[in-house]
Scaffold this active site. Structure first.
Site: not given
Lengths: 297, 402
Positions: A35, A106
């Site tokens: 990812c 994030c």
């Protein structure tokens, strides 16, 4: 270049608490190299008070992933596990004075690492509810998986509804095509009406002309050709009928018509008029073809 | 500290000579070239001159084969849509998986409209298989569109051979050559390429001007219709200043072609030779023996590209990355994935693209800067231990979700 806040830059250039924590007793691993971002959160937890005494991280990822990890360790230090579990991804982003919408994942990764670490400490199995599709709405960071789920769950059918439910498409509107595609995909699955077979339009049937006798038919062919002759003669050419054999009409082009560039156009023009006058298909052929097998028609 | 610009495949600085040549066309030479009066006439002559310089750069047989457009993307779209429209009996496109989005996104969209698109795959070095290409060519092929050089790796494609093969089935051949023009010798009159795209800002001309080369006797349908500009093949008032700038840039490109392939190439090789031995787990992607002289694409394993770029940027070094995070999409570069570069490396690819302005001192500064940056980021990475990657990077560190 991303519009990172000063705080994000600062935490990226000078990350706090980076590197392994040797005596960690709560470790949370999330993400994957596939990812493009992965985070290991290591906590040292006092077993009696469940107070987080120390926190370290190791992160593979972009600037905001590293900054978010750094921020996370600073936020949770000194909190009890229960307090830490209440930290939302928005709090991590706020701590950094915000993240670009595409980078909000994030902060989500930080919160998940925290939950994974707590589960690890408590001996629980942690299951992530993480799913992430291609980013569709960049203004509000909404991905395709979420949009599809919301459309399905709420039986939405317009872009406007999708915007109301998810915010997707509420900004610059450049993702509306993408939203429409997802709507169309779900609508197609939902549609239960029997498929309508498309019928080709029926061919137009010309009104049947009364059948001509052989004599009438030849007269009619002659009339058509006679009516055209004056035009050919004007151009110093001429035409004569040699034979009529079934659907084949054999003619001779004479004078200037012979070898003329327009010969083929002339013949097909006369043929069209003959077909029209007779109400049946006929083929105009040069007399030179007489006696040879007819052209495949 | 002077900034170091190593992102010339993204865009280039305008050459000062280009800027100087353009300036009068914003002030005294503002006329419309279509006008009868002297204001327009001078501009028309300047455009004619620019056209001939581009003709010389491309080795085109006639200057009328040069059509000025607004950008490389417009040239690409015009070429493909024209080929489909001019040949209604043909409805197939052959292209590659590593094309620029200007081609790929257009093809995706055309596919929805019923056009059949074949996308040639590439091997680990980014090369295509000509046998596979041959098997896809058919009388239904309208156009083949293959880039001359890949923008990320610099890998060159055998476009001349492929054009001949396309003509074998009566198909048209287009090449997106925006990266190649000015860096490799191109002589279109010696080839069977029917159409070719060029972009001004990739060769030290300004942004907002491009070229579509259309070989004489190629069936053509314009994208923009309107006035008679560009012989009716691209309506719209000419961007005269930019066209004049492109003309000068084309001439400079001809003059510097040998320099690009000698000096720029030497510096590129110096950069790679300086970095690779100092950084473990790093390698050059693409086909190192057959690529543009200015491009070095290096994969640094177990670190993420955006983080590298940010740290390089802090030292005034500009480059670009194929990592997911720099693009806004969540996937790393389609070119790296097509070549089967493992994810451990694909996220950490950095493209350094040089130009004739790059100096040896700059390259030496980059060679000094890169290894500590990679080491610093690897120290942060859970995939990297004291002595290198943790045993079986995906095995040693196996997070809860993938």
């Amino acid at each position: 270049m991303w519009d990172y806040s000063e705080k994000v830059r600062e935490h990226f250039y000078h990350p706090r608490n980076a590197g392994p924590l040797v005596d960690a007793n709560a470790v949370g691993d999330v993400g994957s190299i596939k990812c493009g971002d992965a985070l290991r959160l290591m906590l040292k937890v006092d077993p009696q008070s469940e107070l987080i005494v120390d926190a370290h991280f190791q992160t593979f990822g972009c600037g905001s992933a590293i900054a978010s990890s750094s921020a996370l360790t600073e936020i949770v230090k000194g909190k009890t596990l229960d307090e830490a579990l209440k930290v939302s991804n928005q709090e991590i982003a706020d701590y950094l004075d915000g993240l670009p919408p595409e980078k909000m994942h994030c902060s989500v990764m930080g919160r998940e690492a925290l939950h994974a670490a707590v589960a690890n400490f408590r001996g629980e199995v942690w299951n992530d509810d993480h799913s992430e599709g291609a980013m569709v709405c960049k203004c509000f960071a909404v991905d395709a998986v979420l949009i599809e789920k919301v459309i399905r769950d709420n039986k939405l059918s317009t872009v406007e509804q999708v915007t109301h439910y998810t915010k997707a498409g509420g900004g610059c509107s450049s993702c509306h095509e993408g939203v429409e595609e997802i709507l169309a995909k779900v609508a197609q699955e939902r549609c239960t009406a029997p498929a309508v077979a498309v019928q080709p339009p029926a061919a137009a049937v010309p009104p049947a002309k009364p059948r001509l006798t052989n004599f009438q038919r030849m007269r009619r062919i002659e009339e058509v050709v006679e009516s055209i002759r004056p035009m050919l003669q004007r151009d110093h050419g001429d035409i004569e009928i040699v034979e009529v054999d079934g659907k084949n009409v054999y003619v001779n082009l004479k004078g200037a018509c012979q070898g003329c560039m327009m010969e083929q156009a002339t013949l097909s023009g006369i043929q069209a008029q003959l077909i029209d006058a007779l109400g049946e298909f006929v083929q105009l052929l040069p007399a030179a073809m007489l006696g040879r097998p007819a052209l495949a028609s | 500290m002077d900034p170091i610009y190593l992102d010339n495949n993204a865009t280039t600085a305008c050459d000062p000579e280009v800027v100087a040549a353009m300036l009068p066309f914003f002030t005294e030479q503002f006329g419309n070239p279509s006008s009868m009066h002297s204001f327009g006439n001078q501009v028309g002559l300047a455009i004619k001159d620019a056209r001939q310089r581009v003709q010389a750069l491309l080795g085109a047989e006639h200057d009328s084969e040069i059509v000025f457009t607004s950008c490389g993307t417009e040239s690409d779209s015009t070429a493909i849509l024209s080929a489909l429209k001019a040949q209604p009996e043909r409805n197939q496109i052959i292209t590659t998986v590593v094309e620029h989005p200007a081609i790929l996104t257009l093809c995706d969209s055309l596919e929805k409209d019923g056009v059949v698109v074949h996308r040639l795959g590439v091997d680990k070095k980014g090369r295509i298989d000509l046998d596979e290409y041959k098997s896809l060519l058919s009388p239904r092929t309208a156009i083949v569109s293959v880039m001359w050089a890949n923008n990320e790796t610099g890998t060159l494609f055998p476009v001349e051979t492929m054009a001949e093969m396309a003509h074998g089935v009566g198909a048209m051949f287009h090449s997106d050559a925006v990266q190649a023009v000015g860096k490799v010798a191109i002589d279109l009159k010696q080839t069977q390429i029917d159409m070719l795209s060029l972009s001004g800002h990739k060769l030290h001309a300004p942004k907002g001007v491009g070229v579509l080369y259309v070989r004489r006797n190629t069936r053509f349908r314009p994208l923009l219709r309107g006035g008679h500009q560009e012989r009716g093949r691209r309506a719209g008032t000419e961007n005269s200043a930019a066209i004049v700038g492109l003309g000068v840039a084309a001439q400079l490109a001809v003059e510097h072609l040998a320099f690009e392939n000698r000096e720029v190439k030497r510096l590129r090789d110096r950069l790679e030779a300086g970095i690779l031995p100092q950084v473990p787990c790093s390698f050059v992607t693409g086909d190192p023996g057959n690529r543009l002289p200015n491009t070095a694409n290096i994969a640094f394993e177990y670190v993420e590209g955006e983080a590298i770029l940010l740290l390089l940027n802090k030292q005034g070094i500009a480059a670009s990355s194929g990592s997911a995070c720099t693009s806004g999409s969540l996937e790393p570069s389609h070119v790296m994935r097509a070549m089967g570069i493992p994810y451990t490396a694909a996220h950490g690819t950095i493209r350094f693209s040089l130009s004739r302005y790059t100096s040896e001192a700059q390259i030496d500064r980059v060679i000094a800067a890169v290894p500590p940056i990679i080491a610093q980021l690897r120290q942060l990475s859970p995939y990297w231990g004291e002595r290198g990657p943790v045993a079986g990077a995906d095995g040693g560190f196996a997070p809860a979700y993938a």
